[in-house]
Design an enzyme around this catalytic site. Structure first.
Site, short mmCIF file in Angstrom:
data_model
loop_
_atom_site.label_atom_id
_atom_site.label_comp_id
_atom_site.label_asym_id
_atom_site.label_seq_id
_atom_site.Cartn_x
_atom_site.Cartn_y
_atom_site.Cartn_z
N TRP A 132 0.72 -1.25 -0.01
CA TRP A 132 0.11 0.11 0.10
C TRP A 132 0.88 1.25 0.05
O TRP A 132 1.91 1.42 0.65
CB TRP A 132 -1.10 0.16 1.40
CG TRP A 132 -1.50 1.26 1.35
CD1 TRP A 132 -2.67 1.92 0.52
CD2 TRP A 132 -1.23 2.49 1.98
NE1 TRP A 132 -2.91 2.98 0.70
CE2 TRP A 132 -2.29 3.41 1.76
CE3 TRP A 132 -0.40 2.70 3.14
CZ2 TRP A 132 -2.10 4.67 2.42
CZ3 TRP A 132 -0.30 3.88 3.80
CH2 TRP A 132 -1.26 5.05 3.50
N GLU A 156 -3.16 -2.84 -2.56
CA GLU A 156 -4.14 -2.43 -1.72
C GLU A 156 -4.38 -1.02 -2.27
O GLU A 156 -3.78 0.20 -2.17
CB GLU A 156 -3.91 -2.19 -0.28
CG GLU A 156 -4.90 -1.70 0.53
CD GLU A 156 -4.64 -1.56 2.12
OE1 GLU A 156 -3.47 -1.93 2.33
OE2 GLU A 156 -5.34 -1.13 2.95
N LYS A 187 -6.85 2.65 -2.54
CA LYS A 187 -7.76 3.83 -1.71
C LYS A 187 -8.23 4.68 -2.34
O LYS A 187 -8.08 4.90 -3.31
CB LYS A 187 -6.61 4.07 -0.70
CG LYS A 187 -6.91 4.90 0.55
CD LYS A 187 -5.81 5.23 1.42
CE LYS A 187 -6.45 6.02 2.56
NZ LYS A 187 -5.51 5.79 3.83
N ASP A 215 -9.73 -2.95 1.46
CA ASP A 215 -9.76 -2.37 3.06
C ASP A 215 -11.09 -1.79 3.00
O ASP A 215 -11.76 -1.00 2.36
CB ASP A 215 -8.71 -1.35 3.10
CG ASP A 215 -8.74 -1.04 4.33
OD1 ASP A 215 -9.62 -0.53 4.90
OD2 ASP A 215 -7.56 -0.93 5.08
N HIS A 220 -11.61 2.19 2.67
CA HIS A 220 -11.01 2.70 1.51
C HIS A 220 -11.96 2.72 0.41
O HIS A 220 -11.44 3.16 -0.75
CB HIS A 220 -9.88 1.87 1.14
CG HIS A 220 -8.75 1.94 2.00
ND1 HIS A 220 -7.59 1.45 1.34
CD2 HIS A 220 -8.62 2.50 3.10
CE1 HIS A 220 -6.48 1.56 2.43
NE2 HIS A 220 -7.30 2.31 3.61
N HIS A 250 -8.87 -6.20 4.37
CA HIS A 250 -8.39 -5.39 5.54
C HIS A 250 -9.64 -5.28 6.14
O HIS A 250 -10.33 -4.03 5.58
CB HIS A 250 -7.50 -4.20 5.27
CG HIS A 250 -5.99 -4.41 5.22
ND1 HIS A 250 -5.16 -3.25 5.10
CD2 HIS A 250 -5.21 -5.56 5.47
CE1 HIS A 250 -3.98 -3.89 5.08
NE2 HIS A 250 -4.03 -5.22 5.34
N ASP A 282 -11.81 7.13 6.81
CA ASP A 282 -11.03 5.84 6.75
C ASP A 282 -10.32 5.85 8.24
O ASP A 282 -9.07 5.95 8.53
CB ASP A 282 -9.90 5.92 5.80
CG ASP A 282 -9.16 4.61 5.92
OD1 ASP A 282 -9.68 3.43 6.35
OD2 ASP A 282 -8.00 4.64 5.49
N ASP A 310 -10.32 3.91 10.75
CA ASP A 310 -9.38 2.58 11.48
C ASP A 310 -10.14 2.39 12.65
O ASP A 310 -9.13 2.23 13.64
CB ASP A 310 -8.12 2.76 11.37
CG ASP A 310 -7.57 2.56 9.79
OD1 ASP A 310 -7.88 1.41 9.08
OD2 ASP A 310 -6.98 3.55 9.32
N ASP A 319 -7.28 -4.46 10.08
CA ASP A 319 -6.51 -3.17 9.88
C ASP A 319 -7.15 -2.18 10.67
O ASP A 319 -8.08 -1.41 10.22
CB ASP A 319 -6.14 -2.82 8.57
CG ASP A 319 -5.48 -1.73 8.31
OD1 ASP A 319 -4.83 -1.14 9.30
OD2 ASP A 319 -5.45 -1.10 7.06
C1 RNT Z 1 -3.88 2.56 4.96
C2 RNT Z 1 -3.87 1.32 4.51
C3 RNT Z 1 -2.99 0.40 5.09
C4 RNT Z 1 -2.35 0.70 6.43
C5 RNT Z 1 -1.41 -0.32 7.08
C6 RNT Z 1 -0.74 0.36 8.31
O1 RNT Z 1 -4.95 3.40 4.72
O2 RNT Z 1 -5.12 0.69 5.10
O3 RNT Z 1 -3.20 -0.97 5.17
O4 RNT Z 1 -3.46 0.82 7.53
O5 RNT Z 1 -0.42 -0.74 6.20
ZN ZN Z 2 -5.44 -1.28 5.04
#
Ligand code: RNT
Ligand code: ZN
Length: 418
Positions: free
Chosen positions: A184, A225, A227, A258, A261, A285, A293, A295, A325
């Site tokens: 990523w 990955e 986004k 993810d 994302h 993820h 985003d 998390d 994640d």
């Molecule tokens: C970032 C991505 C990525 C990170 C990690 C730490 O938006 O989601 O995967 O969260 O690699």
């Molecule tokens: Zn991620």
């Protein structure tokens, strides 16, 4: 009634629909979730010259007790894993290398810098996954890496990504479990770009160099990955969804989706079936975006359950690689791991306890009344009694009992940390 007795009663409820709960628990036992190490220290890592977290992602909060070295992080992971039923994998980032106090540049990282992790994982029968860390670094300070106009910057990150795949291969060989190495990058622009194609061309070229060498997929699988946007890169993301889905399909890599994302009204649960029709494997993820985003720790919400249904219903437990994640620094970090991972497993169990064939048939017949009625009634079936028994079988705390263990650990171990 004790846990076992409640389980026996609950089992009958599901047997009505022809669901073999014993078999369900055997299937669940085989599931490996990739638990991300970075929840334990707010994505900080152990580099000698520590760089602030960058790349448009953020860990907010300052709950005491953050792991600050490899021993602490592994001890915390041990604690968390002892409260989660099943055998899982741990997902590492390049910044978690151990270099004996020596400053090793990211493009110089080698398998030997992860020997301690491998020994630790071996002793516990855990698998390891990997990620090059292409952010939180002076060479990523302008928000561009593999798509940078400057070739020197690109080359640096290309070397790091190539080295990372070799580390993944090493994990796979040593541990006898395939490593997923996921790439990523944060590349993007804050404001409206005057060229969208150029950076994407450069990213494509960088990826071609990174993935030129074939690595045995028995040891390492590569994922990319995408986004939609990041903080400071709101207007344009080089590695968008279309970019990577096409790149992965054309080059035999995995796409990693993810859950944070995409646009807020888009859901990953609706994407999995399309991915499965065109690729052998897809990676996830699992995160929880709150307004962006962000998390947040994964909870047992409708989207998580829907994702689990897509995996189970489509018989894709061995085709969907489930990674977590999230990074919440405002609560006990071990609890965060336990809550998120137990929820992922609960969601899968809940999906395994649904009479999918019956519901599919109702849909095929156009009987949407009964489809909805049954789906709603199933929501209050005794999932908890099955889950509690599964925890007991796995010798992990039942229900909220694990909280006391985390509290005790906080008092005796975390409170001692600076
Ligand atoms: C970032 C991505 C990525 C990170 C990690 C730490 O938006 O989601 O995967 O969260 O690699
Ligand atoms: Zn991620």
């Amino acid at each position: 009634m004790n846990i076992k007795e409640k389980y026996e009663v609950a089992k009958q409820e599901y047997a009505k629909f022809g669901i073999d709960v014993e078999k369900v628990l055997q299937d669940l036992q085989k599931v490996k979730v990739s638990v991300h190490c970075w929840q334990g220290d707010d994505v900080t890592g152990f580099e000698v010259s520590q760089n602030a977290l960058s790349g448009g992602i953020q860990a907010t909060g300052n709950y005491p007790g953050r792991a600050t070295n490899p021993e602490e992080l592994r001890a915390d992971l041990d604690k968390a894993l002892s409260l989660i039923p099943g055998k899982h994998k741990v997902n590492l980032h390049a910044i978690y290398a151990e270099t004996n106090g020596e400053a090793i540049e990211r493009d110089e990282l080698k398998p030997e810098h992860f020997e301690n992790w491998v020994n630790w994982a071996k002793e516990r029968g855990l698998g390891l996954d990997f990620n090059p860390t292409i952010f939180s670094h002076p060479k990523a300070s302008d928000g561009l890496t593999l798509s940078h106009p400057n070739k020197e910057v690109r080359d640096f990150w290309i070397r790091h990504a190539i080295g990372s795949r070799k580390i993944g291969e090493y994990f796979g060989k040593e541990l006898g479990q395939t490593c997923l190495t996921n790439l990523w990058i944060p590349d993007g622009y804050k404001d409206i770009p005057s060229d969208r194609l150029g950076p994407r061309k450069r990213l494509k070229d960088s990826l071609d160099q990174i993935f030129a060498e074939k690595i045995d997929t028995k040891y390492n699988l590569d994922a990319v990955e995408s986004k939609v946007f990041g903080i400071g890169a709101e207007s344009y993301t080089v590695g968008s969804s279309e970019f990577y889905i096409n790149y992965a399909a054309k080059n035999g890599l995995l796409s990693l989706l993810d859950t944070g994302h995409y646009h807020p009204t888009e859901v990953v649960s609706d994407k999995i079936s399309s991915m499965l029709l065109f690729s052998e494997k897809v990676a996830l993820h699992v995160s929880r975006p709150v307004r962006w985003d962000s998390d947040h720790v994964v909870i047992l919400d409708d989207e998580l359950k829907e994702i689990a249904k897509e995996i189970v219903r489509n018989d894709a437990l061995d085709r969907v690689i489930i990674g977590l994640d999230f990074f919440d620094a405002s609560i006990n970090r071990i609890a965060a791991w336990v809550i998120g991972t137990r929820n992922m497993l609960k969601a899968l169990l809940s999906a395994m306890l649904i009479p999918h064939e019956e519901l599919i048939r109702l849909q095929e017949e156009g009987n949407f009344t009964e489809r909805l009625a049954l789906m709603e009634e199933l929501k209050t079936y005794p999932l908890g009694d099955i889950w509690n028994y599964y925890c007991e079988l796995n010798n992990v705390p039942v229900k909220e009992e694990w909280i006391n263990e985390v509290k005790e650990y906080e008092k005796t171990i975390l409170a001692e940390r600076k």
